[in-house]
Design a protein around this motif. Sequence first.
Motif, short mmCIF file in Angstrom:
data_model
loop_
_atom_site.label_atom_id
_atom_site.label_comp_id
_atom_site.label_asym_id
_atom_site.label_seq_id
_atom_site.Cartn_x
_atom_site.Cartn_y
_atom_site.Cartn_z
N ILE A 152 59.87 89.05 -7.83
CA ILE A 152 59.05 90.25 -7.67
C ILE A 152 58.12 90.40 -8.88
N GLN A 153 58.67 90.24 -10.08
CA GLN A 153 57.87 90.37 -11.30
C GLN A 153 56.78 89.31 -11.36
N SER A 154 57.11 88.10 -10.99
CA SER A 154 56.13 87.01 -11.01
C SER A 154 54.95 87.32 -10.09
N TRP A 155 55.25 87.80 -8.88
CA TRP A 155 54.20 88.15 -7.92
C TRP A 155 53.35 89.29 -8.47
N ALA A 156 53.99 90.31 -9.02
CA ALA A 156 53.26 91.45 -9.58
C ALA A 156 52.37 91.02 -10.74
N HIS A 157 52.87 90.12 -11.59
CA HIS A 157 52.05 89.64 -12.72
C HIS A 157 50.83 88.87 -12.22
N ARG A 158 50.97 88.14 -11.11
CA ARG A 158 49.80 87.46 -10.52
C ARG A 158 48.76 88.48 -10.08
N ILE A 159 49.22 89.57 -9.49
CA ILE A 159 48.31 90.64 -9.07
C ILE A 159 47.65 91.24 -10.31
N GLY A 160 48.45 91.52 -11.33
CA GLY A 160 47.91 92.08 -12.57
C GLY A 160 46.85 91.19 -13.19
N THR A 161 47.12 89.89 -13.21
CA THR A 161 46.15 88.95 -13.76
C THR A 161 44.86 88.95 -12.94
N GLU A 162 45.01 88.96 -11.62
CA GLU A 162 43.83 88.96 -10.77
C GLU A 162 42.99 90.24 -10.99
#
Length: 167
Positions: A152-162
Amino acid sequence: MTSKRVLVAYGSRHGATAGIAEEIGRSLRADGLDADVVAADTVTDVSGYDGVVLGGALYAGHWNGKARRCARRNAEQLRKRPVWLFSSGPVDSSAERHDIPPVRGVDRQMRRLHAREHVTFGGSVTAATPGRFARAMVRHGKGGDFRNPERIQSWAHRIGTELTTTR
């Protein structure tokens, strides 16, 4: 420079999907974003957000009604900003072993909202989950908490980076 605002809205019956949404919100905040985590049925305006994450629990192959109605109610504004969708539900390790495509109704929402991505996370049915069906699942050894915080954190961090690297 002000940080970007992200709405994380969820449709959850017993709290497992709300827990996933909270984890996404914490991860986005750790990335320096201003993230609001709210129940989907309370969302009436998304115009103040730079991005939206909308999630719903899956029940018998259908996305939570509160998430569906939120998407429908806010569709015009959602199409004008980056949107990510998530589902929670498999009460086994299948979401960890392979990507689970969105159910038909969620796929329809993805196309309608021009969502950037959808992911399915494992769900949770434990002895604390209310309801006869949940108790029967647990009694027959079919329950458990299959939410993976790291995924979940990994996916959220990808969103944050985008969100932080796009204008």
